[in-house]
Design a protein around this motif. Structure first.
Motif, PDB file in Angstrom:
ATOM      1  N   GLY A 119       0.782  -1.450  -0.024  1.00 47.64           N
ATOM      2  CA  GLY A 119       0.025  -0.092  -0.073  1.00 47.64           C
ATOM      3  C   GLY A 119       1.078   1.088  -0.019  1.00 47.64           C
ATOM      4  O   GLY A 119       2.188   1.215   0.206  1.00 47.64           O
ATOM      5  N   PHE A 120       0.184   2.292  -0.221  1.00 48.94           N
ATOM      6  CA  PHE A 120       1.099   3.613  -0.149  1.00 48.94           C
ATOM      7  C   PHE A 120       1.578   3.921   1.162  1.00 48.94           C
ATOM      8  O   PHE A 120       2.656   4.536   1.007  1.00 48.94           O
ATOM      9  CB  PHE A 120       0.006   4.749  -0.570  1.00 48.94           C
ATOM     10  CG  PHE A 120       0.792   6.261  -0.760  1.00 48.94           C
ATOM     11  CD1 PHE A 120       1.605   6.350  -1.710  1.00 48.94           C
ATOM     12  CD2 PHE A 120       0.201   7.087   0.165  1.00 48.94           C
ATOM     13  CE1 PHE A 120       2.517   7.419  -1.727  1.00 48.94           C
ATOM     14  CE2 PHE A 120       0.823   8.259   0.225  1.00 48.94           C
ATOM     15  CZ  PHE A 120       1.921   8.748  -0.856  1.00 48.94           C
ATOM     16  N   SER A 121       0.858   3.492   2.269  1.00 50.20           N
ATOM     17  CA  SER A 121       1.212   3.791   3.348  1.00 50.20           C
ATOM     18  C   SER A 121       2.834   3.308   3.823  1.00 50.20           C
ATOM     19  O   SER A 121       3.514   4.118   4.041  1.00 50.20           O
ATOM     20  CB  SER A 121       0.417   3.542   4.538  1.00 50.20           C
ATOM     21  OG  SER A 121      -0.903   3.908   4.251  1.00 50.20           O
ATOM     22  N   HIS A 153      -4.701  14.805   3.722  1.00 48.66           N
ATOM     23  CA  HIS A 153      -4.976  13.144   4.542  1.00 48.66           C
ATOM     24  C   HIS A 153      -4.354  13.381   5.856  1.00 48.66           C
ATOM     25  O   HIS A 153      -3.306  13.342   5.916  1.00 48.66           O
ATOM     26  CB  HIS A 153      -4.427  12.145   3.752  1.00 48.66           C
ATOM     27  CG  HIS A 153      -5.113  10.917   4.148  1.00 48.66           C
ATOM     28  ND1 HIS A 153      -5.194  10.672   5.226  1.00 48.66           N
ATOM     29  CD2 HIS A 153      -5.718   9.979   3.391  1.00 48.66           C
ATOM     30  CE1 HIS A 153      -5.561   9.305   5.402  1.00 48.66           C
ATOM     31  NE2 HIS A 153      -6.089   8.971   3.977  1.00 48.66           N
ATOM     32  N   GLN A 207      -2.080  10.406   6.748  1.00 52.73           N
ATOM     33  CA  GLN A 207      -0.779  10.688   6.013  1.00 52.73           C
ATOM     34  C   GLN A 207       0.191  11.670   6.953  1.00 52.73           C
ATOM     35  O   GLN A 207       1.316  11.468   6.795  1.00 52.73           O
ATOM     36  CB  GLN A 207      -0.952  10.969   4.440  1.00 52.73           C
ATOM     37  CG  GLN A 207      -1.249   9.930   3.850  1.00 52.73           C
ATOM     38  CD  GLN A 207      -1.586  10.236   2.379  1.00 52.73           C
ATOM     39  OE1 GLN A 207      -1.260  11.353   1.850  1.00 52.73           O
ATOM     40  NE2 GLN A 207      -2.019   9.193   1.585  1.00 52.73           N
ATOM     41  N   THR A 247      -1.512  14.907  -4.714  1.00 52.75           N
ATOM     42  CA  THR A 247      -2.402  14.044  -5.353  1.00 52.75           C
ATOM     43  C   THR A 247      -2.989  14.981  -6.487  1.00 52.75           C
ATOM     44  O   THR A 247      -3.898  15.422  -6.532  1.00 52.75           O
ATOM     45  CB  THR A 247      -3.738  13.878  -4.317  1.00 52.75           C
ATOM     46  OG1 THR A 247      -3.996  15.222  -3.717  1.00 52.75           O
ATOM     47  CG2 THR A 247      -3.005  13.130  -3.315  1.00 52.75           C
ATOM     48  N   TYR A 283      -6.818  15.059  -2.714  1.00 52.40           N
ATOM     49  CA  TYR A 283      -7.400  14.738  -1.639  1.00 52.40           C
ATOM     50  C   TYR A 283      -7.330  15.619  -0.501  1.00 52.40           C
ATOM     51  O   TYR A 283      -6.382  15.847   0.124  1.00 52.40           O
ATOM     52  CB  TYR A 283      -6.956  13.284  -1.048  1.00 52.40           C
ATOM     53  CG  TYR A 283      -7.483  12.809  -0.137  1.00 52.40           C
ATOM     54  CD1 TYR A 283      -8.510  11.790  -0.261  1.00 52.40           C
ATOM     55  CD2 TYR A 283      -7.635  12.708   1.092  1.00 52.40           C
ATOM     56  CE1 TYR A 283      -9.605  10.956   0.316  1.00 52.40           C
ATOM     57  CE2 TYR A 283      -8.421  12.015   2.204  1.00 52.40           C
ATOM     58  CZ  TYR A 283      -9.224  11.256   2.101  1.00 52.40           C
ATOM     59  OH  TYR A 283     -10.069  10.667   2.828  1.00 52.40           O
ATOM     60  N   ASP A 313       0.928  10.898  -5.573  1.00 48.56           N
ATOM     61  CA  ASP A 313      -0.075   9.958  -4.852  1.00 48.56           C
ATOM     62  C   ASP A 313      -1.475   9.800  -5.869  1.00 48.56           C
ATOM     63  O   ASP A 313      -2.243  10.850  -5.845  1.00 48.56           O
ATOM     64  CB  ASP A 313      -0.472  10.297  -3.465  1.00 48.56           C
ATOM     65  CG  ASP A 313      -1.579   9.491  -2.941  1.00 48.56           C
ATOM     66  OD1 ASP A 313      -1.823   8.118  -3.486  1.00 48.56           O
ATOM     67  OD2 ASP A 313      -1.982   9.685  -1.562  1.00 48.56           O
ATOM     68  N   TYR A 332      -3.750   8.089  -5.897  1.00 50.88           N
ATOM     69  CA  TYR A 332      -4.677   6.883  -5.161  1.00 50.88           C
ATOM     70  C   TYR A 332      -5.759   6.491  -6.063  1.00 50.88           C
ATOM     71  O   TYR A 332      -6.205   5.547  -5.500  1.00 50.88           O
ATOM     72  CB  TYR A 332      -4.916   7.628  -3.890  1.00 50.88           C
ATOM     73  CG  TYR A 332      -5.777   8.696  -3.787  1.00 50.88           C
ATOM     74  CD1 TYR A 332      -5.434  10.070  -3.979  1.00 50.88           C
ATOM     75  CD2 TYR A 332      -7.243   8.526  -3.461  1.00 50.88           C
ATOM     76  CE1 TYR A 332      -6.370  10.884  -4.078  1.00 50.88           C
ATOM     77  CE2 TYR A 332      -8.122   9.487  -3.804  1.00 50.88           C
ATOM     78  CZ  TYR A 332      -7.547  10.796  -4.253  1.00 50.88           C
ATOM     79  OH  TYR A 332      -8.654  11.964  -4.061  1.00 50.88           O
ATOM     80  N   THR A 342      -2.129   2.486  -5.947  1.00 49.02           N
ATOM     81  CA  THR A 342      -2.719   1.450  -4.719  1.00 49.02           C
ATOM     82  C   THR A 342      -3.861   0.773  -5.186  1.00 49.02           C
ATOM     83  O   THR A 342      -4.444   1.123  -6.164  1.00 49.02           O
ATOM     84  CB  THR A 342      -2.774   2.357  -3.637  1.00 49.02           C
ATOM     85  OG1 THR A 342      -3.545   1.421  -2.604  1.00 49.02           O
ATOM     86  CG2 THR A 342      -4.005   3.540  -3.757  1.00 49.02           C
ATOM     87  N   SER A 377      -6.010   0.248  -3.152  1.00 48.73           N
ATOM     88  CA  SER A 377      -7.093   0.601  -1.999  1.00 48.73           C
ATOM     89  C   SER A 377      -8.343   0.931  -2.325  1.00 48.73           C
ATOM     90  O   SER A 377      -9.329   0.817  -2.000  1.00 48.73           O
ATOM     91  CB  SER A 377      -6.207   1.142  -0.875  1.00 48.73           C
ATOM     92  OG  SER A 377      -5.307   0.708  -0.178  1.00 48.73           O
ATOM     93  N   LYS A 378      -8.386   1.843  -3.429  1.00 46.22           N
ATOM     94  CA  LYS A 378      -9.591   2.401  -3.847  1.00 46.22           C
ATOM     95  C   LYS A 378     -10.365   1.463  -4.915  1.00 46.22           C
ATOM     96  O   LYS A 378     -11.480   1.312  -5.126  1.00 46.22           O
ATOM     97  CB  LYS A 378      -9.537   3.905  -4.309  1.00 46.22           C
ATOM     98  CG  LYS A 378      -8.709   4.865  -3.330  1.00 46.22           C
ATOM     99  CD  LYS A 378      -9.831   5.184  -2.196  1.00 46.22           C
ATOM    100  CE  LYS A 378      -9.159   6.134  -1.152  1.00 46.22           C
ATOM    101  NZ  LYS A 378      -9.981   6.289  -0.057  1.00 46.22           N
ATOM    102  N   ARG A 431      -3.824  -4.609   0.762  1.00 44.61           N
ATOM    103  CA  ARG A 431      -2.425  -4.008   1.198  1.00 44.61           C
ATOM    104  C   ARG A 431      -1.664  -4.166  -0.167  1.00 44.61           C
ATOM    105  O   ARG A 431      -0.653  -4.942   0.223  1.00 44.61           O
ATOM    106  CB  ARG A 431      -1.805  -4.702   2.388  1.00 44.61           C
ATOM    107  CG  ARG A 431      -2.531  -4.392   3.648  1.00 44.61           C
ATOM    108  CD  ARG A 431      -3.394  -3.003   3.884  1.00 44.61           C
ATOM    109  NE  ARG A 431      -2.592  -1.986   3.920  1.00 44.61           N
ATOM    110  CZ  ARG A 431      -2.692  -0.921   3.438  1.00 44.61           C
ATOM    111  NH1 ARG A 431      -3.927  -0.687   2.577  1.00 44.61           N
ATOM    112  NH2 ARG A 431      -1.885   0.007   3.512  1.00 44.61           N
TER     113      ARG A 431
HETATM  114  C1  LIG Z   1      -4.958  10.149  -0.161  1.00 46.31           C
HETATM  115  C2  LIG Z   1      -4.987   8.580  -0.245  1.00 46.31           C
HETATM  116  N1  LIG Z   1      -3.678   8.414  -0.696  1.00 46.31           N
HETATM  117  C3  LIG Z   1      -3.411   6.876  -0.672  1.00 46.31           C
HETATM  118  C4  LIG Z   1      -4.295   5.973   0.035  1.00 46.31           C
HETATM  119  C5  LIG Z   1      -3.938   4.574   0.038  1.00 46.31           C
HETATM  120  O1  LIG Z   1      -3.464   4.329   1.033  1.00 46.31           O
HETATM  121  P1  LIG Z   1      -2.701   2.780   1.106  1.00 46.31           P
HETATM  122  O2  LIG Z   1      -2.438   2.335  -0.206  1.00 46.31           O
HETATM  123  O3  LIG Z   1      -1.936   2.680   2.125  1.00 46.31           O
HETATM  124  O4  LIG Z   1      -4.520   2.000   1.503  1.00 46.31           O
HETATM  125  C6  LIG Z   1      -5.617   6.653   0.396  1.00 46.31           C
HETATM  126  C7  LIG Z   1      -6.554   5.681   1.095  1.00 46.31           C
HETATM  127  O5  LIG Z   1      -7.532   6.040   1.949  1.00 46.31           O
HETATM  128  C8  LIG Z   1      -5.625   7.907   0.465  1.00 46.31           C
HETATM  129  O6  LIG Z   1      -6.938   8.561   0.832  1.00 46.31           O
END
Ligand SMILES: Cc1ncc(COP(=O)(O)O)c(C=O)c1O
Length: 468
Positions: free
Chosen positions: A175-177, A202, A205, A242, A247, A275, A277, A305, A307-308, A315
């Motif tokens: 994941g991006f985190s 975010h 973040q 972003t 975001y 990012d 995302y 990612t 994630s969305k 992950r």
């Molecule tokens: C702005 C932004 N970047 C990245 C992500 C994704 O993070 P990750 O890949 O760690 O789930 C999200 C997810 O909520 C987000 O809101």
């Protein structure tokens, strides 16, 4: 069922084997080793594993049943009784998961508020991946990710997002985190202890960067995206942006700002972390902006990612990094783990290769577009003076409210009417009143839910208590 259970017995003891087994199981239940509801091996299996006669185990189990520690039933075997209190639960204090159970309409972005996972496509790809996996797929993985996935990602990102990269520059991560954590580490080692972040942005973040020892420096965002002149004046050497769908405001970084941002990176040797995302979640009519990365691949780390577009629980994320950053990123990663899980990566590679991700995204975009249209329509109808910012994209929308709205009072009043929303303040880094706003995650709700929730918000804005 050939269950296994670890039991300590001593053969040359004065205590009988039955009593030893009985005491051991009782102690494990009392001290939290054997949990309520745990199924135990059959007496035959345990006797075989311990090399004792079956009657020894039958007797031990029988006494524990009589004392109320175990229950035995035909078909379900022998279990630890379920009504015993479970051992103390450790609640992780690190994550602010902030769940509000029981609201009728939950429009808070993120968390569990996701469109449904494409189970059929994933199952197809996972099965193909497992069947085709070479023995090496079960060995320790490459730190940069499965080579087949890196190839597919380079192809996909080039085709779908205009990213200019090569498989050797792709790093697959959890994941991006995780990517952000590694980037903060790399930056710190290079002497940069701060990173510019968008404000609003975010909050997780910002916290995450801080926890990683990198100071997040808030930079203003307006309707054209990040204020690049504020970045240039800050003296920072790295920035997280972003650009496609800011975001949380949803605005797209304006063309002139894109050029200015790239110029800043070239002039200062700065690093841009892009990012992206939202990935393929774009349902506005007409072409969508290509990745910023393509304008200066040597200065931009592109981050994506799953994630969305699929699910945060996978992950799974990826970077397309400048070539000279790949080594430091992998060295940083090597301090924490031995790579990501391979079978998921192989399944995702298959999703890309087969075109099933594209198909999923087309369907998802059609569905989410319809929900966004319901949101736009409901805002027009029920929230006069409010405005939805940005193109139709992503899983949420930023709704700017009329100046006189008391954002905090509206959020609180909505919750009392069983509608959960986030106010813009939750995303701002700097204190002080910004224009009142709501951030509405709409993609997981039916059109009727979106409309109904906004109708309630509209009623509440008519209440003098939600006005300043
Ligand atoms: C702005 C932004 N970047 C990245 C992500 C994704 O993070 P990750 O890949 O760690 O789930 C999200 C997810 O909520 C987000 O809101």
């Amino acid at each position: 069922m050939a269950l296994h259970m670890a039991v300590e017995v001593v053969r040359d003891s004065e205590v009988s084997l039955t009593a030893q087994i009985q005491r051991f199981i009782k102690r494990e239940i009392t001290h939290g080793g054997l949990h309520p509801g745990t199924r135990l091996p059959s007496s035959r299996r345990l006797a075989h594993d311990l090399d004792v006669s079956r009657s020894v185990v039958v007797e031990a189990y029988g006494q524990l049943v009589a004392e109320g520690y175990l229950e035995a039933s035909q078909g379900a075997g022998t279990r630890v009784v379920r009504h015993l209190a479970p051992a103390g639960t450790v609640v992780p204090a690190l994550l602010d998961e902030d769940r509000t159970p029981g609201v009728r309409w939950d429009l808070r972005p993120g968390g569990a508020n996701q469109p449904p996972f494409p189970r059929a496509e994933w199952l197809t790809c996972y099965e193909r991946a497992v069947r085709a996996a070479a023995p090496s797929a079960h060995a320790y993985p490459s730190l940069a990710g499965d080579p087949g996935l890196r190839l597919e990602l380079a192809r996909y990102l080039g085709r779908a997002r205009g990213v200019r990269t090569a498989p050797g520059q792709i790093v697959v991560l959890g994941g991006f985190s995780q990517a952000l954590g590694l980037l903060c580490g790399v930056l710190r080692r290079a002497g940069a202890d701060a990173i510019g972040v968008e404000d609003p942005g975010h909050p997780g973040q910002r916290r995450f960067a801080e926890e990683c020892g990198t100071r997040p420096v808030p930079l203003p965002v307006d309707e054209a995206g990040l204020d690049v002149s504020a970045l240039a004046a800050s003296g920072l050497r790295a920035v997280l942006v972003t650009p496609a769908h800011q975001y949380p405001t949803g605005v797209t970084l304006h063309e002139e700002r894109r050029e200015a941002l790239v110029r800043w990176a070239r002039d200062t040797g700065g690093l841009i972390v892009e990012d992206d995302y939202g990935g393929g979640l774009w349902y506005a009519r007409g072409p969508r902006p290509l990745a910023l990365q393509r304008r200066a691949p040597e200065h931009v780390v592109y981050a994506g990612t799953a994630s969305k577009c699929l699910a945060p629980g996978l992950r799974l994320g990826w970077l397309a990094a400048p070539g000279d950053l790949v080594g430091p990123l992998l060295r940083e990663r090597a301090r924490y783990d031995l790579g990501g899980e391979t079978l998921t990566q192989l399944a995702f590679a298959e999703l890309l290769r087969s075109g099933l991700l594209d198909r999923h995204l087309r369907r998802l975009n059609t569905q989410v577009r319809s929900r966004r249209e319901a949101l736009d329509e409901a805002v027009r109808r029920h929230l006069p003076g409010a405005r939805v910012l940005g193109p139709a994209a992503g899983l949420h929308a930023w709704v700017r409210l009329p100046r006189h709205t008391d954002e905090a009072a509206l959020v609180a009043a909505a919750l009392r009417r069983s509608v959960a929303v986030r106010g813009g303040a939750a995303f701002r880094a700097r204190p002080g009143p910004g224009a009142p706003a709501l951030v509405l995650g709409h993609a997981h709700l039916p059109r009727s839910g979106v409309t109904e929730a906004i109708r309630v918000l509209g009623e509440l804005t008519g209440d003098p208590n939600t006005r300043r």
